[in-house]
Scaffold this active site. Structure first.
Site, PDB file in Angstrom:
ATOM      1  N   ARG A   1       0.827  -1.221   0.000  1.00 17.85           N
ATOM      2  CA  ARG A   1       0.000   0.000   0.000  1.00 17.85           C
ATOM      3  C   ARG A   1       0.855   1.261   0.000  1.00 17.85           C
ATOM      4  NH1 ARG A   1      -5.453  -1.107   1.796  1.00 17.85           N
ATOM      5  NH2 ARG A   1      -5.846  -3.050   0.709  1.00 17.85           N
TER       6      ARG A   1
ATOM      7  N   ARG B   1      -7.755  10.884  -6.011  1.00 15.39           N
ATOM      8  CA  ARG B   1      -8.906  10.051  -5.632  1.00 15.39           C
ATOM      9  C   ARG B   1     -10.184  10.881  -5.496  1.00 15.39           C
ATOM     10  NH1 ARG B   1     -12.661   6.815  -4.534  1.00 15.39           N
ATOM     11  NH2 ARG B   1     -12.487   5.105  -3.047  1.00 15.39           N
TER      12      ARG B   1
ATOM     13  N   ARG C   1      -3.964   6.465   0.700  1.00 17.64           N
ATOM     14  CA  ARG C   1      -4.537   7.668   1.314  1.00 17.64           C
ATOM     15  C   ARG C   1      -3.580   8.478   2.186  1.00 17.64           C
ATOM     16  NH1 ARG C   1      -9.611   8.832   0.806  1.00 17.64           N
ATOM     17  NH2 ARG C   1     -10.870   7.393  -0.422  1.00 17.64           N
TER      18      ARG C   1
ATOM     19  N   ASP D   1      -6.510  -3.285  -7.519  1.00 15.37           N
ATOM     20  CA  ASP D   1      -6.938  -3.946  -6.286  1.00 15.37           C
ATOM     21  C   ASP D   1      -7.098  -5.434  -6.585  1.00 15.37           C
ATOM     22  OD1 ASP D   1      -7.852  -3.352  -3.431  1.00 15.37           O
ATOM     23  OD2 ASP D   1      -9.425  -4.671  -4.158  1.00 15.37           O
TER      24      ASP D   1
ATOM     25  N   TYR E   1     -14.189 -12.338   0.261  1.00 21.72           N
ATOM     26  CA  TYR E   1     -15.003 -11.162  -0.104  1.00 21.72           C
ATOM     27  C   TYR E   1     -16.250 -11.589  -0.872  1.00 21.72           C
ATOM     28  CZ  TYR E   1     -11.205  -8.166   1.431  1.00 21.72           C
ATOM     29  OH  TYR E   1     -10.260  -7.536   2.203  1.00 21.72           O
TER      30      TYR E   1
HETATM   31  O1  1CP Z   1       0.524   0.534  -3.461  1.00 29.32           O
HETATM   32  C1  1CP Z   1      -0.272  -0.403  -3.402  1.00 29.32           C
HETATM   33  O2  1CP Z   1      -0.055  -1.436  -2.731  1.00 29.32           O
HETATM   34  C2  1CP Z   1      -1.527  -0.204  -4.128  1.00 29.32           C
HETATM   35  C3  1CP Z   1      -2.199  -1.297  -4.825  1.00 29.32           C
HETATM   36  C4  1CP Z   1      -3.128  -2.137  -3.933  1.00 29.32           C
HETATM   37  C5  1CP Z   1      -2.934  -3.472  -3.553  1.00 29.32           C
HETATM   38  C6  1CP Z   1      -1.704  -4.318  -3.800  1.00 29.32           C
HETATM   39  C7  1CP Z   1      -4.400  -1.752  -3.449  1.00 29.32           C
HETATM   40  C8  1CP Z   1      -5.024  -0.435  -3.623  1.00 29.32           C
HETATM   41  N1  1CP Z   1      -4.990  -2.841  -2.850  1.00 29.32           N
HETATM   42  C9  1CP Z   1      -4.106  -3.892  -2.889  1.00 29.32           C
HETATM   43  C10 1CP Z   1      -4.313  -5.255  -2.410  1.00 29.32           C
HETATM   44  C11 1CP Z   1      -5.473  -5.569  -1.558  1.00 29.32           C
HETATM   45  N2  1CP Z   1      -6.757  -5.106  -1.612  1.00 29.32           N
HETATM   46  C12 1CP Z   1      -5.426  -6.560  -0.547  1.00 29.32           C
HETATM   47  C13 1CP Z   1      -4.217  -7.393  -0.228  1.00 29.32           C
HETATM   48  C14 1CP Z   1      -3.277  -6.626   0.639  1.00 29.32           C
HETATM   49  C15 1CP Z   1      -3.804  -6.304   2.000  1.00 29.32           C
HETATM   50  O3  1CP Z   1      -4.074  -7.242   2.763  1.00 29.32           O
HETATM   51  O4  1CP Z   1      -3.926  -5.108   2.297  1.00 29.32           O
HETATM   52  C16 1CP Z   1      -6.696  -6.633   0.046  1.00 29.32           C
HETATM   53  C17 1CP Z   1      -7.120  -7.536   1.176  1.00 29.32           C
HETATM   54  C18 1CP Z   1      -7.530  -5.709  -0.630  1.00 29.32           C
HETATM   55  C19 1CP Z   1      -8.960  -5.449  -0.373  1.00 29.32           C
HETATM   56  C20 1CP Z   1      -9.155  -4.023  -0.049  1.00 29.32           C
HETATM   57  N3  1CP Z   1      -9.231  -3.030  -0.998  1.00 29.32           N
HETATM   58  C21 1CP Z   1      -9.221  -3.427   1.225  1.00 29.32           C
HETATM   59  C22 1CP Z   1      -9.152  -4.155   2.569  1.00 29.32           C
HETATM   60  C23 1CP Z   1     -10.509  -4.331   3.168  1.00 29.32           C
HETATM   61  C24 1CP Z   1     -10.519  -5.251   4.369  1.00 29.32           C
HETATM   62  O5  1CP Z   1     -11.035  -6.383   4.243  1.00 29.32           O
HETATM   63  O6  1CP Z   1     -10.010  -4.855   5.430  1.00 29.32           O
HETATM   64  C25 1CP Z   1      -9.339  -2.045   1.027  1.00 29.32           C
HETATM   65  C26 1CP Z   1      -9.438  -0.956   2.065  1.00 29.32           C
HETATM   66  C27 1CP Z   1      -9.345  -1.814  -0.388  1.00 29.32           C
HETATM   67  C28 1CP Z   1      -9.374  -0.520  -1.099  1.00 29.32           C
HETATM   68  C29 1CP Z   1      -8.057  -0.051  -1.573  1.00 29.32           C
HETATM   69  N4  1CP Z   1      -7.235  -0.771  -2.436  1.00 29.32           N
HETATM   70  C30 1CP Z   1      -6.110  -0.052  -2.697  1.00 29.32           C
HETATM   71  C31 1CP Z   1      -6.193   1.209  -1.995  1.00 29.32           C
HETATM   72  C32 1CP Z   1      -5.181   2.316  -2.032  1.00 29.32           C
HETATM   73  C33 1CP Z   1      -7.407   1.197  -1.280  1.00 29.32           C
HETATM   74  C34 1CP Z   1      -7.928   2.337  -0.400  1.00 29.32           C
HETATM   75  C35 1CP Z   1      -9.119   2.817  -1.015  1.00 29.32           C
HETATM   76  C36 1CP Z   1      -9.486   4.163  -1.448  1.00 29.32           C
HETATM   77  O7  1CP Z   1      -8.751   5.028  -1.934  1.00 29.32           O
HETATM   78  O8  1CP Z   1     -10.722   4.323  -1.333  1.00 29.32           O
END
Ligand code: 1CP
Length: 345
Positions: free
Chosen positions: A28, A41, A32, A77, A152
């Site tokens: 990540r 965003r 944010r 994602d 999910y």
């Molecule tokens: O720099 C990076 O790593 C960005 C790319 C990236 C990656 C590799 C994002 C962007 N998401 C992910 C992987 C991801 N997404 C995982 C595996 C890694 C981890 O465990 O964190 C998972 C479980 C998700 C699912 C997801 N998407 C969540 C987690 C929800 C939960 O169950 O707790 C969330 C918050 C998102 C949204 C998301 N994805 C990525 C970002 C930057 C965000 C934040 C959202 C936004 O701007 O609204």
């Protein structure tokens, strides 16, 4: 644009080779906590940021330029490939993925389409191609692992205990098997397409698989993960497998045909080695320490570096993603500290 020398430290470390400095990137690293990310965003939905390759490339490059990390990870994602195959998913601010049509039966599994990357995710392939022209560090492609994606799909969104997911696994063995096969196929096809477009390493995120005990992991998950990593072998591209709270599964992971194992902060590198883990390791600073006083953060980072560099080929990372309340300056300072680190022998 003048071409900078390509920094391949991360790829060398993935292959278990000694490196001049310890490579680092952060899960990540785009997100944010960056004012620039928040500004972009504010103008786009999450998936719009995926669909416009120039925006996707810009957000991917941002942490590389800002922090000086040794690898970029494609901005997308784990839900990205699910949307075009029939999953009504949205990423909601402050929540994460929310699914309007969760899976409840074999019929629901059967309605998922087969992923055709060229038609379903052309924007991802285009973003990778653009990034390969722009980056002077390796580009990591990624996908969600079947269990984590299934969590999910079945829960309909984020969950704490994966109660519905595990109940489905235990009570609907045929549907579960079909789901693992479909998601396994999708993961292979998606990652191969990313590699063909130019991804130089791939990470498979199995964030929530630690919810299973080791026996269930072996019965329900090992076959599909073995199939995925075997299918990627002939690409020659390094593979990384990561999960949270999965210390009890590490020896099972060590037996998978994967190159690098990603640790969360609960299992120290020394503990993992004592357990018998021989793979190249990536990890494992508790991301909460980014909010602690610098002295505390530095001491833990040094400890991780001391333990990690006992074997050639170590990649520094966090044990999970950067929190939105982390500061860019802290990550900059940490990156410098890691790059300057020399092991006292
Ligand atoms: O720099 C990076 O790593 C960005 C790319 C990236 C990656 C590799 C994002 C962007 N998401 C992910 C992987 C991801 N997404 C995982 C595996 C890694 C981890 O465990 O964190 C998972 C479980 C998700 C699912 C997801 N998407 C969540 C987690 C929800 C939960 O169950 O707790 C969330 C918050 C998102 C949204 C998301 N994805 C990525 C970002 C930057 C965000 C934040 C959202 C936004 O701007 O609204």
């Amino acid at each position: 644009m003048t071409a900078k020398t390509f920094n391949d430290t991360f790829l060398k470390a993935c292959r278990g080779e000694a490196t001049e400095h310890v490579p680092v990137w952060y899960m990540r690293q785009a997100g944010r906590y960056q004012p620039e990310y928040r500004a972009i965003r504010a103008k786009h939905s999450f998936f719009e940021m995926n669909y416009i390759p120039e925006v996707c490339a810009e957000v991917t490059r941002l942490p590389v330029e800002q922090l000086g990390v040794d690898a970029a990870i494609l901005f997308a994602d784990i839900m990205t490939p699910l949307k075009p195959i029939g999953v009504d998913v949205n990423i909601e601010s402050g929540i994460g993925p929310v699914i309007a049509n969760p899976i409840e039966s074999l019929k629901d599994v059967e309605r998922l389409l087969e992923l055709d990357p060229e038609t379903h995710v052309p924007y991802i392939l285009e973003s990778i191609k653009i990034l390969r022209q722009q980056l002077s560090v390796p580009l990591i492609g990624f996908a969600g692992a079947p269990f984590t994606l299934a969590s999910y799909l079945i829960e309909g969104g984020p969950s704490k205990h994966y109660h519905k997911t595990k109940a489905f696994m235990y009570t609907e063995p045929v549907a579960w098997q079909a789901l693992m096969e479909k998601l396994g196929d999708m993961t292979i096809t998606y990652l191969k397409a990313q590699i063909k477009a130019g991804a130089q390493a791939v990470q498979v995120f199995d964030s929530w698989v630690g919810a299973l005990n080791d026996e269930d992991y072996r019965e329900y998950i090992t076959p599909v993960m073995t199939r995925i990593f075997n299918a990627l072998k002939d690409t020659g591209v390094p593979t990384i497998y990561f999960g949270i709270g999965a210390g009890h599964l590490l020896m099972d992971w060590n037996r998978l045909p994967v190159d690098v194992v990603g640790l969360d902060w609960r299992t120290s590198i020394t503990t993992a080695r004592e357990m018998g883990v021989t793979k190249t390791l990536q990890g494992n600073l508790d991301p909460t320490l980014l909010l602690a006083p610098w002295e505390k953060l530095e001491a833990k980072a040094k400890e991780i570096l001391d333990e990690g560099t006992k074997q050639p080929g170590f990649i520094f990372n966090l044990g999970h993603g950067v929190f939105p309340d982390a500061k860019v300056e802290t990550l900059q300072q940490l990156t410098k500290f890691i790059h300057r680190y020399k092991r006292d022998i």
